[in-house]
Design a protein around this motif. Structure first.
Motif, PDB file in Angstrom:
ATOM      1  N   PRO A  99       0.812  -1.225   0.000  1.00  0.00           N
ATOM      2  CA  PRO A  99       0.000   0.000   0.000  1.00  0.00           C
ATOM      3  C   PRO A  99       0.849   1.282   0.000  1.00  0.00           C
ATOM      4  CG  PRO A  99      -0.964  -1.593   1.487  1.00  0.00           C
ATOM      5  CD  PRO A  99       0.357  -2.159   1.059  1.00  0.00           C
ATOM      6  N   THR A 100       2.050   1.226   0.588  1.00  0.00           N
ATOM      7  CA  THR A 100       2.929   2.399   0.575  1.00  0.00           C
ATOM      8  C   THR A 100       3.351   2.716  -0.854  1.00  0.00           C
ATOM      9  OG1 THR A 100       3.769   1.949   2.798  1.00  0.00           O
ATOM     10  CG2 THR A 100       5.124   3.351   1.379  1.00  0.00           C
ATOM     11  N   ILE A 101       3.736   1.697  -1.606  1.00  0.00           N
ATOM     12  CA  ILE A 101       4.121   1.906  -3.009  1.00  0.00           C
ATOM     13  C   ILE A 101       2.912   2.342  -3.844  1.00  0.00           C
ATOM     14  CG2 ILE A 101       5.111   0.841  -5.066  1.00  0.00           C
ATOM     15  CD1 ILE A 101       7.068   1.259  -2.745  1.00  0.00           C
ATOM     16  N   ALA A 102       1.758   1.777  -3.530  1.00  0.00           N
ATOM     17  CA  ALA A 102       0.535   2.164  -4.237  1.00  0.00           C
ATOM     18  C   ALA A 102       0.254   3.654  -4.031  1.00  0.00           C
ATOM     19  CB  ALA A 102      -0.652   1.332  -3.746  1.00  0.00           C
ATOM     20  N   LYS A 103       0.521   4.139  -2.814  1.00  0.00           N
ATOM     21  CA  LYS A 103       0.329   5.559  -2.512  1.00  0.00           C
ATOM     22  C   LYS A 103       1.289   6.420  -3.342  1.00  0.00           C
ATOM     23  CE  LYS A 103       0.384   8.834   1.363  1.00  0.00           C
ATOM     24  NZ  LYS A 103       0.660   8.989   2.823  1.00  0.00           N
ATOM     25  N   VAL A 104       2.545   5.963  -3.459  1.00  0.00           N
ATOM     26  CA  VAL A 104       3.539   6.674  -4.266  1.00  0.00           C
ATOM     27  C   VAL A 104       3.089   6.726  -5.722  1.00  0.00           C
ATOM     28  CG1 VAL A 104       5.894   6.583  -5.177  1.00  0.00           C
ATOM     29  CG2 VAL A 104       5.472   6.102  -2.757  1.00  0.00           C
ATOM     30  N   TYR A 105       2.675   5.568  -6.253  1.00  0.00           N
ATOM     31  CA  TYR A 105       2.248   5.507  -7.644  1.00  0.00           C
ATOM     32  C   TYR A 105       1.008   6.369  -7.889  1.00  0.00           C
ATOM     33  CZ  TYR A 105       5.486   1.818  -9.158  1.00  0.00           C
ATOM     34  OH  TYR A 105       6.608   1.118  -9.520  1.00  0.00           O
ATOM     35  N   ASN A 106       0.078   6.370  -6.937  1.00  0.00           N
ATOM     36  CA  ASN A 106      -1.148   7.161  -7.088  1.00  0.00           C
ATOM     37  C   ASN A 106      -0.826   8.648  -7.174  1.00  0.00           C
ATOM     38  OD1 ASN A 106      -2.836   4.946  -7.117  1.00  0.00           O
ATOM     39  ND2 ASN A 106      -3.263   5.013  -4.927  1.00  0.00           N
ATOM     40  N   GLN A 107       0.108   9.112  -6.334  1.00  0.00           N
ATOM     41  CA  GLN A 107       0.473  10.525  -6.368  1.00  0.00           C
ATOM     42  C   GLN A 107       1.167  10.878  -7.673  1.00  0.00           C
ATOM     43  OE1 GLN A 107       2.398  12.139  -2.908  1.00  0.00           O
ATOM     44  NE2 GLN A 107       3.083  13.996  -3.966  1.00  0.00           N
ATOM     45  N   LEU A 108       2.062  10.016  -8.127  1.00  0.00           N
ATOM     46  CA  LEU A 108       2.754  10.264  -9.390  1.00  0.00           C
ATOM     47  C   LEU A 108       1.774  10.274 -10.559  1.00  0.00           C
ATOM     48  CD1 LEU A 108       5.952   8.071  -8.858  1.00  0.00           C
ATOM     49  CD2 LEU A 108       5.871  10.571  -9.011  1.00  0.00           C
ATOM     50  N   GLN A 109       0.756   9.437 -10.466  1.00  0.00           N
ATOM     51  CA  GLN A 109      -0.257   9.412 -11.528  1.00  0.00           C
ATOM     52  C   GLN A 109      -1.087  10.692 -11.507  1.00  0.00           C
ATOM     53  OE1 GLN A 109      -2.733   5.992 -13.398  1.00  0.00           O
ATOM     54  NE2 GLN A 109      -3.837   6.547 -11.554  1.00  0.00           N
ATOM     55  N   GLU A 110      -1.462  11.167 -10.310  1.00  0.00           N
ATOM     56  CA  GLU A 110      -2.228  12.402 -10.187  1.00  0.00           C
ATOM     57  C   GLU A 110      -1.461  13.587 -10.766  1.00  0.00           C
ATOM     58  OE1 GLU A 110      -3.263  12.945  -6.110  1.00  0.00           O
ATOM     59  OE2 GLU A 110      -4.617  11.222  -6.052  1.00  0.00           O
ATOM     60  N   GLU A 111      -0.153  13.535 -10.654  1.00  0.00           N
ATOM     61  CA  GLU A 111       0.686  14.631 -11.142  1.00  0.00           C
ATOM     62  C   GLU A 111       1.093  14.461 -12.604  1.00  0.00           C
ATOM     63  OE1 GLU A 111       3.876  14.645  -8.348  1.00  0.00           O
ATOM     64  OE2 GLU A 111       2.665  15.525  -6.738  1.00  0.00           O
ATOM     65  N   GLY A 112       0.628  13.386 -13.237  1.00  0.00           N
ATOM     66  CA  GLY A 112       0.854  13.203 -14.664  1.00  0.00           C
ATOM     67  C   GLY A 112       2.161  12.544 -15.053  1.00  0.00           C
ATOM     68  N   TYR A 113       2.909  12.033 -14.064  1.00  0.00           N
ATOM     69  CA  TYR A 113       4.196  11.405 -14.380  1.00  0.00           C
ATOM     70  C   TYR A 113       4.020   9.976 -14.899  1.00  0.00           C
ATOM     71  CZ  TYR A 113       6.576  15.281 -12.091  1.00  0.00           C
ATOM     72  OH  TYR A 113       7.043  16.524 -11.756  1.00  0.00           O
ATOM     73  N   ILE A 114       3.021   9.283 -14.412  1.00  0.00           N
ATOM     74  CA  ILE A 114       2.805   7.892 -14.810  1.00  0.00           C
ATOM     75  C   ILE A 114       1.322   7.655 -15.057  1.00  0.00           C
ATOM     76  CG2 ILE A 114       4.797   7.096 -13.473  1.00  0.00           C
ATOM     77  CD1 ILE A 114       2.817   6.073 -11.356  1.00  0.00           C
ATOM     78  N   LYS A 115       1.012   6.492 -15.623  1.00  0.00           N
ATOM     79  CA  LYS A 115      -0.382   6.118 -15.809  1.00  0.00           C
ATOM     80  C   LYS A 115      -0.513   4.610 -15.665  1.00  0.00           C
ATOM     81  CE  LYS A 115      -4.367   6.782 -18.852  1.00  0.00           C
ATOM     82  NZ  LYS A 115      -4.849   7.422 -20.100  1.00  0.00           N
ATOM     83  N   LYS A 116      -1.438   4.210 -14.798  1.00  0.00           N
ATOM     84  CA  LYS A 116      -1.684   2.785 -14.613  1.00  0.00           C
ATOM     85  C   LYS A 116      -2.644   2.295 -15.679  1.00  0.00           C
ATOM     86  CE  LYS A 116      -1.143   2.947  -9.554  1.00  0.00           C
ATOM     87  NZ  LYS A 116      -1.807   2.697  -8.256  1.00  0.00           N
ATOM     88  N   LYS A 117      -2.258   1.241 -16.372  1.00  0.00           N
ATOM     89  CA  LYS A 117      -3.121   0.670 -17.402  1.00  0.00           C
ATOM     90  C   LYS A 117      -3.374  -0.797 -17.079  1.00  0.00           C
ATOM     91  CE  LYS A 117      -2.161   3.792 -21.220  1.00  0.00           C
ATOM     92  NZ  LYS A 117      -1.896   3.918 -22.673  1.00  0.00           N
ATOM     93  N   LYS A 118      -4.648  -1.115 -16.913  1.00  0.00           N
ATOM     94  CA  LYS A 118      -5.039  -2.474 -16.535  1.00  0.00           C
ATOM     95  C   LYS A 118      -4.545  -3.478 -17.565  1.00  0.00           C
ATOM     96  CE  LYS A 118      -9.056  -5.053 -14.866  1.00  0.00           C
ATOM     97  NZ  LYS A 118     -10.521  -5.020 -14.608  1.00  0.00           N
TER      98      LYS A 118
END
Length: 365
Positions: free
Chosen positions: A44-63
């Motif tokens: 969940p800690t890494i998920a939080k990091v990824y979620n913030q980076l996604q909100e800021e447009g650095y990454i995008k999670k694709k199912k």
């Protein structure tokens, strides 16, 4: 790794690796489980990091695919699509269009321009969605869009275009107006003239010129920006304790002389503010045809300061828009949005200037 690292440290480390192209644009980041094991933290800690980076447009999670890096290095050359259908009708959009193309030659971006500049609003309506689809298929980095006007279903088309661009995940900057009618607000960045202030300025100008009865004239299906100009006119007129009700607001065809005859005129004390110069030019001709004299019976003015404005029978007072600056700021907004897709959308209102000519001065006998 024996000691746990806190969330903020992991976030900063990963963000730096992305911006320094350790993980280049389009590459896949490690899975949350892999990174959790590397840093000895919970998933969940890494998920939080990824979620913030996604909100800021650095990454995008694709199912089904993973987490993709979306950030592009500052040296990347971006490609933007131009959707400015109004360029076929008004000079202001041609100037904005030309300035964007000029900046593209000097800056780190390219422009795709597929026209939709026909004089007919109906033709532009048919072309604009095709142009939008082409930009989406080409996966451009951003789109500049000036919403369609002067056709009955313009609002529906504008919303459909914006929804398509948003669904494709492409940054969008609206030029000249919002797709929502004031006081509602869309979720996109907007750059435009301060239309409310422009309405106040023009209303005050006619009052200073001696007008005690002021009307506002616009065509059906006009842009949402017209409502803001109207609001500004109404506000300043009523502030001077002058009448401004629905009887002072006229929506119709300026060529229709029977409609124009319905406008109440007190000779030497009446002014008409038109939504734009093209409306004013036609209305001046109709007023002349029915025997109402400009600068004697009535004053008239418009917006956009079109090239022909000073060459009309009565040179037209008009409000000049800062077209080149609108283009320049739109680029700044686009770059801001690309760097951080999660930033709050902003509206930037720029100041124009009134160009005073003979149509707004009474000739006193």
């Amino acid at each position: 790794m024996d000691a746990k690292i806190n969330y903020k440290t992991i976030y900063n480390t990963l963000k730096e690796e992305i911006t320094q192209s350790v993980f280049p644009s389009g590459s896949l980041l490690p899975t949350e489980q892999t990174l959790a094991q590397k840093y000895n933290v919970s998933r969940p800690t890494i998920a939080k990091v990824y979620n913030q980076l996604q909100e800021e447009g650095y990454i995008k999670k694709k199912k089904g695919l993973g987490t993709i890096v979306m950030h592009k290095n500052v040296n990347t050359t971006y490609t933007f699509g131009l959707l400015l259908p109004g360029a076929g009708e008004s000079e202001i959009f041609s100037i904005i269009n030309d300035q964007l193309l000029k900046q593209s030659e000097e800056g780190k971006f390219n422009c795709l321009w597929e026209g939709a500049m026909a004089n007919s609003a109906d033709i532009r309506k048919n072309l604009i969605e095709t142009c939008c689809d082409n930009y989406i298929k080409k996966n451009v980095d951003g789109i500049f869009f000036s919403p369609l006007e002067r056709v009955p279903d313009a609002d529906l088309i504008n919303h459909r275009i914006c929804a398509s661009i948003q669904e494709a995940g492409i940054p969008l900057v609206l030029i000249d107006r919002d797709i929502m009618k004031f006081p509602k607000r869309s979720e996109f960045d907007i750059i435009c003239l301060d239309n409310f202030s422009a309405g106040c300025v023009m209303g005050q100008h006619l009052i200073d010129a001696g007008c005690e009865l002021i009307h506002f004239f616009y065509r059906p299906d006009s842009a949402n920006s017209v409502n803001l100009r109207l609001s500004g006119v109404k506000d300043i007129v009523q502030e001077h304790k002058l009448q401004f009700t629905n009887e002072n607001i006229h929506c119709g065809n300026p060529e229709d002389q029977d409609f124009v005859k319905q406008i109440k005129v007190i000779p030497g004390k009446t002014g008409i503010i038109c939504a734009n110069d093209s409306t004013a030019a036609v209305l001046m001709s109709s007023l002349d045809a029915i025997g109402i004299k400009i600068s004697e019976d009535i004053l008239i003015c418009g917006y956009d300061d079109m090239k022909y404005s000073k060459h009309l029978k009565h040179s037209l007072t008009s409000f000049r828009q800062p077209c080149e600056e609108i283009a320049n700021v739109s680029i700044e907004l686009m770059m801001r949005r690309i760097k951080n897709k999660g930033v709050v959308p902003v509206t930037v209102n720029l100041t124009g200037e009134i160009i005073i000519r003979e149509s707004s001065s009474f000739i006193r006998k």
